[in-house]
Design a protein around this motif. Sequence first.
Motif, PDB file in Angstrom:
ATOM      1  N   ALA A  46      -7.007  11.652  -0.538  1.00  0.00           N
ATOM      2  CA  ALA A  46      -6.069  10.752  -1.127  1.00  0.00           C
ATOM      3  C   ALA A  46      -6.223  10.596  -2.779  1.00  0.00           C
ATOM      4  CB  ALA A  46      -6.014   9.270  -0.457  1.00  0.00           C
ATOM      5  N   THR A  47      -7.400  10.423  -3.251  1.00  0.00           N
ATOM      6  CA  THR A  47      -7.580  10.366  -4.647  1.00  0.00           C
ATOM      7  C   THR A  47      -7.339  11.701  -5.257  1.00  0.00           C
ATOM      8  OG1 THR A  47      -9.887  10.740  -4.493  1.00  0.00           O
ATOM      9  CG2 THR A  47      -9.074   8.379  -4.175  1.00  0.00           C
ATOM     10  N   PHE A 105      -3.407  11.944  -5.301  1.00  0.00           N
ATOM     11  CA  PHE A 105      -3.097  10.896  -6.287  1.00  0.00           C
ATOM     12  C   PHE A 105      -3.192  11.544  -7.766  1.00  0.00           C
ATOM     13  CE2 PHE A 105      -2.001   6.950  -7.887  1.00  0.00           C
ATOM     14  CZ  PHE A 105      -2.913   6.512  -8.974  1.00  0.00           C
ATOM     15  N   LEU A 151      -3.121   1.350 -11.174  1.00  0.00           N
ATOM     16  CA  LEU A 151      -2.113   2.163 -10.475  1.00  0.00           C
ATOM     17  C   LEU A 151      -0.810   1.839 -11.381  1.00  0.00           C
ATOM     18  CD1 LEU A 151      -0.671   3.761  -8.255  1.00  0.00           C
ATOM     19  CD2 LEU A 151      -0.909   1.801  -6.885  1.00  0.00           C
ATOM     20  N   PRO A 206       5.650   3.390  -9.113  1.00  0.00           N
ATOM     21  CA  PRO A 206       4.477   3.588  -8.765  1.00  0.00           C
ATOM     22  C   PRO A 206       4.669   4.221  -7.114  1.00  0.00           C
ATOM     23  CG  PRO A 206       4.842   1.181  -8.793  1.00  0.00           C
ATOM     24  CD  PRO A 206       5.751   1.914  -9.752  1.00  0.00           C
ATOM     25  N   ALA A 207       5.689   4.100  -6.507  1.00  0.00           N
ATOM     26  CA  ALA A 207       5.944   4.709  -5.120  1.00  0.00           C
ATOM     27  C   ALA A 207       5.724   6.142  -5.225  1.00  0.00           C
ATOM     28  CB  ALA A 207       7.205   4.167  -4.804  1.00  0.00           C
ATOM     29  N   VAL A 259       2.131   7.178  -4.601  1.00  0.00           N
ATOM     30  CA  VAL A 259       1.180   6.926  -3.506  1.00  0.00           C
ATOM     31  C   VAL A 259       1.730   7.474  -2.088  1.00  0.00           C
ATOM     32  CG1 VAL A 259       0.119   5.094  -4.641  1.00  0.00           C
ATOM     33  CG2 VAL A 259       2.070   4.717  -3.147  1.00  0.00           C
ATOM     34  N   THR A 260       3.242   7.794  -2.342  1.00  0.00           N
ATOM     35  CA  THR A 260       4.095   7.964  -1.227  1.00  0.00           C
ATOM     36  C   THR A 260       3.485   9.106  -0.174  1.00  0.00           C
ATOM     37  OG1 THR A 260       6.181   8.541  -0.155  1.00  0.00           O
ATOM     38  CG2 THR A 260       5.735   9.792  -2.251  1.00  0.00           C
ATOM     39  N   GLY A 261       3.292   8.706   1.103  1.00  0.00           N
ATOM     40  CA  GLY A 261       2.783   9.698   2.042  1.00  0.00           C
ATOM     41  C   GLY A 261       1.203  10.010   1.970  1.00  0.00           C
ATOM     42  N   LEU A 262       0.567   9.275   1.207  1.00  0.00           N
ATOM     43  CA  LEU A 262      -0.756   9.340   1.258  1.00  0.00           C
ATOM     44  C   LEU A 262      -1.327   8.823   2.582  1.00  0.00           C
ATOM     45  CD1 LEU A 262      -1.976   8.766  -2.586  1.00  0.00           C
ATOM     46  CD2 LEU A 262      -1.218  10.974  -1.535  1.00  0.00           C
ATOM     47  N   GLU A 263      -2.398   9.447   2.770  1.00  0.00           N
ATOM     48  CA  GLU A 263      -3.242   9.070   4.121  1.00  0.00           C
ATOM     49  C   GLU A 263      -4.446   8.225   3.588  1.00  0.00           C
ATOM     50  OE1 GLU A 263      -0.450  10.447   6.836  1.00  0.00           O
ATOM     51  OE2 GLU A 263      -2.334   9.112   7.252  1.00  0.00           O
ATOM     52  N   LEU A 297      -6.834   1.576  -3.845  1.00  0.00           N
ATOM     53  CA  LEU A 297      -6.070   2.788  -3.377  1.00  0.00           C
ATOM     54  C   LEU A 297      -6.512   3.008  -1.655  1.00  0.00           C
ATOM     55  CD1 LEU A 297      -3.933   4.919  -3.602  1.00  0.00           C
ATOM     56  CD2 LEU A 297      -5.506   6.352  -4.260  1.00  0.00           C
ATOM     57  N   HIS A 298      -7.621   3.046  -1.687  1.00  0.00           N
ATOM     58  CA  HIS A 298      -8.207   3.441  -0.153  1.00  0.00           C
ATOM     59  C   HIS A 298      -7.834   2.221   0.582  1.00  0.00           C
ATOM     60  CE1 HIS A 298     -11.402   6.526  -1.287  1.00  0.00           C
ATOM     61  NE2 HIS A 298     -10.326   7.057  -1.279  1.00  0.00           N
ATOM     62  N   LEU A 301      -4.060   2.238   1.483  1.00  0.00           N
ATOM     63  CA  LEU A 301      -3.690   3.341   2.465  1.00  0.00           C
ATOM     64  C   LEU A 301      -3.927   2.746   3.588  1.00  0.00           C
ATOM     65  CD1 LEU A 301      -4.503   6.195   0.244  1.00  0.00           C
ATOM     66  CD2 LEU A 301      -2.318   5.195   0.409  1.00  0.00           C
ATOM     67  N   ASP A 317       5.117   3.561   4.773  1.00  0.00           N
ATOM     68  CA  ASP A 317       4.689   4.505   3.797  1.00  0.00           C
ATOM     69  C   ASP A 317       4.269   3.393   2.663  1.00  0.00           C
ATOM     70  OD1 ASP A 317       5.036   5.825   1.300  1.00  0.00           O
ATOM     71  OD2 ASP A 317       5.585   7.611   2.549  1.00  0.00           O
ATOM     72  N   PRO A 318       3.175   3.717   2.005  1.00  0.00           N
ATOM     73  CA  PRO A 318       2.352   2.831   1.026  1.00  0.00           C
ATOM     74  C   PRO A 318       3.513   2.762   0.000  1.00  0.00           C
ATOM     75  CG  PRO A 318       1.355   5.272   1.182  1.00  0.00           C
ATOM     76  CD  PRO A 318       2.082   5.315   2.392  1.00  0.00           C
ATOM     77  N   ALA A 319       4.396   3.509  -0.224  1.00  0.00           N
ATOM     78  CA  ALA A 319       5.334   3.227  -1.146  1.00  0.00           C
ATOM     79  C   ALA A 319       6.253   2.198  -1.127  1.00  0.00           C
ATOM     80  CB  ALA A 319       6.283   4.763  -1.457  1.00  0.00           C
ATOM     81  N   VAL A 362       4.361  -0.928  -2.926  1.00  0.00           N
ATOM     82  CA  VAL A 362       4.131  -0.593  -4.312  1.00  0.00           C
ATOM     83  C   VAL A 362       5.358  -0.554  -5.174  1.00  0.00           C
ATOM     84  CG1 VAL A 362       1.626  -0.273  -4.084  1.00  0.00           C
ATOM     85  CG2 VAL A 362       3.337   1.593  -4.580  1.00  0.00           C
ATOM     86  N   THR A 363       6.488  -0.248  -4.455  1.00  0.00           N
ATOM     87  CA  THR A 363       7.708   0.337  -5.405  1.00  0.00           C
ATOM     88  C   THR A 363       8.144  -0.879  -6.306  1.00  0.00           C
ATOM     89  OG1 THR A 363       9.876   1.276  -5.317  1.00  0.00           O
ATOM     90  CG2 THR A 363       9.314  -0.249  -3.729  1.00  0.00           C
TER      91      THR A 363
END
Lengths: 80, 80
Positions: free
Chosen positions: A9-10, A13, A57, A68-69, A72-76, B54-55, B58, B67-69, B72-73
């Motif tokens: 993820a990082t 990112f 962030l 900001p989206a 991070v979008t789609g990160l696990e 961030l972790h 997520l 979705d994390p987006a 934070v969007t």
Amino acid sequence: MAKPPVSSATRTFGERVRECRHELGVSQETLAACAGLHWTFVSQAERGLRNISLHNLLKLSAGLQVDPARLVTGLEPPES
Amino acid sequence: MAKPPVSSATRTFGERVRECRHELGVSQETLAACAGLHWTFVSQAERGLRNISLHNLLKLSAGLQVDPARLVTGLEPPES
């Protein structure tokens, strides 16, 4: 030897931060100045070495002039 | 007296976590278990008391199945 990213993820990112910075055509120093961060922090974040906080962030995304989206979008989450 | 949120960004973030949790119809304890976090952390995050990493962001978005987006969007960095 270069330190490995903290997590996938990082790493992703960081790749996105670098991609957005290149799109903006600015250096790490300039991004850091715009974001109110130290340039070494930007460098480490781009290499995936930082489990970045929400505030940092948001400072980065503001400095990059992106939502900001996008970063991070789609990160696990990491395998904990 | 309740502690104030750390910033408007953490307040809004917390409101979104709560909103998504309610949409999912689960308790803070259940969300914490799904996300691999302690329920007090979820409670504090929802009240805007955490400048979350961030972790953990997520882990929360995975536990919320969003979705994390979405969390934070549009958030703005704090006035530093």
